[in-house]
Design an enzyme around this catalytic site. Structure first.
Site, PDB file in Angstrom:
ATOM      1  N   ASP A 165      67.410  30.812   9.480  1.00  0.00           N
ATOM      2  CA  ASP A 165      67.647  29.371   9.357  1.00  0.00           C
ATOM      3  C   ASP A 165      66.816  28.607  10.387  1.00  0.00           C
ATOM      4  OD1 ASP A 165      69.719  30.899   8.199  1.00  0.00           O
ATOM      5  OD2 ASP A 165      71.120  29.236   8.350  1.00  0.00           O
ATOM      6  N   HIS A 172      66.820  24.956  10.892  1.00  0.00           N
ATOM      7  CA  HIS A 172      67.579  23.854  11.493  1.00  0.00           C
ATOM      8  C   HIS A 172      66.724  22.944  12.365  1.00  0.00           C
ATOM      9  CE1 HIS A 172      71.558  24.528   9.990  1.00  0.00           C
ATOM     10  NE2 HIS A 172      71.547  25.798  10.356  1.00  0.00           N
ATOM     11  N   ASN A 230      73.185  25.520   2.674  1.00  0.00           N
ATOM     12  CA  ASN A 230      74.324  24.618   2.598  1.00  0.00           C
ATOM     13  C   ASN A 230      74.038  23.267   3.257  1.00  0.00           C
ATOM     14  OD1 ASN A 230      74.588  26.321   5.093  1.00  0.00           O
ATOM     15  ND2 ASN A 230      76.314  24.938   5.491  1.00  0.00           N
ATOM     16  N   HIS A 231      73.113  23.222   4.210  1.00  0.00           N
ATOM     17  CA  HIS A 231      72.810  21.940   4.851  1.00  0.00           C
ATOM     18  C   HIS A 231      71.953  21.054   3.961  1.00  0.00           C
ATOM     19  CE1 HIS A 231      74.609  22.120   8.916  1.00  0.00           C
ATOM     20  NE2 HIS A 231      74.686  23.400   8.591  1.00  0.00           N
ATOM     21  N   ASP A 236      68.545  26.296   5.021  1.00  0.00           N
ATOM     22  CA  ASP A 236      68.934  25.457   6.160  1.00  0.00           C
ATOM     23  C   ASP A 236      67.707  25.074   6.966  1.00  0.00           C
ATOM     24  OD1 ASP A 236      71.555  25.383   5.411  1.00  0.00           O
ATOM     25  OD2 ASP A 236      72.343  26.449   7.155  1.00  0.00           O
ATOM     26  N   HIS A 251      72.708  31.813   7.193  1.00  0.00           N
ATOM     27  CA  HIS A 251      73.979  31.088   7.144  1.00  0.00           C
ATOM     28  C   HIS A 251      74.931  31.386   8.298  1.00  0.00           C
ATOM     29  CE1 HIS A 251      77.140  28.695   5.443  1.00  0.00           C
ATOM     30  NE2 HIS A 251      77.901  29.719   5.104  1.00  0.00           N
TER      31      HIS A 251
END
Length: 217
Positions: free
Chosen positions: A18, A20, A73-74, A47, A181
């Site tokens: 991820d 981010h 999911n983000h 993500d 995740h």
């Protein structure tokens, strides 16, 4: 739902956890392996955004021909927020979970780019590597990869039951599956499922691994 990739006959394949919004960490990691944008491919478990200030730059990677991610999911949180609008419960949920970067990046511009990027972010990818078949989803694969296109969407991008139960049952129909995740201290393997999210936004550790190294795991 699913995008398939034939074997890379020109260069190498890498998987990364991820992002981010940690664009600089990613660039450092790519430089560390002499990544070639003309020959190599990078597969990201999703993500791309939230919690990091460079989320928009990470989201734009979805349009690069060498970059291949799945929806996390983000990305889902962000799109739900835009659909319901500022001030909605979905918007507040996004802000609580790291969406504040959108204020500096511009709400309208971010919505436009996110909408376009989502067309490049399937729920699953399948990659041929050295005669093996790799699957990739953001969170949790089904027990039978051959039924991936029938899998529950929420499980693919939100699920955690396998890792919570330390379930080492292999996913059938595929040689290995790469996911993110759930933050792990170091890359973790359960059965044939590899967890690569080492919490780059909080730990400064972004896991980037050559696909052939995963075969040895």
């Amino acid at each position: 739902m699913l995008t398939r990739h034939e074997a890379n006959t020109r260069g190498r394949d890498f998987f990364v956890g991820d992002l981010h919004g940690q664009y600089c960490l990613l660039q450092e990691a790519l430089q560390g392996v002499d990544f070639s944008t003309t020959e190599d491919r990078l597969f990201c478990v999703g993500d791309l955004i939230d919690r990091g200030a460079d989320s928009l730059d990470c989201l734009k990677l979805a349009f690069m021909p060498w970059f291949h991610a799945v929806c996390g999911n983000h990305e889902d949180l962000a799109w739900n927020a835009f659909c319901d609008g500022e001030g909605s419960s979905a918007w507040e949920l996004w802000m609580i979970n790291g969406g504040g970067w959108v204020i500096d990046s511009g709400v309208n511009e971010t919505r436009r780019i996110l909408q376009a990027a989502l067309s490049q972010l399937p729920l699953a990818r399948e990659v041929a590597i050295d005669g093996r078949k790799f699957g990739m989803v953001h969170a949790e694969p089904p027990i039978d990869w051959l039924r991936i296109e029938e899998a529950d969407r929420d499980s693919l991008i939100w699920g955690r039951s396998r890792i919570q139960q330390s379930d080492e049952t292999p996913v059938v129909g595929v040689d290995a599956v790469v996911v993110g995740h759930t933050i792990v201290e170091r890359p973790l393997t359960l059965g044939n499922v590899h967890y690569l999210d080492t919490g780059a936004f909080s730990t400064g550790r972004l896991t980037l691994v050559d696909a052939k190294e995963l075969l040895r795991w």
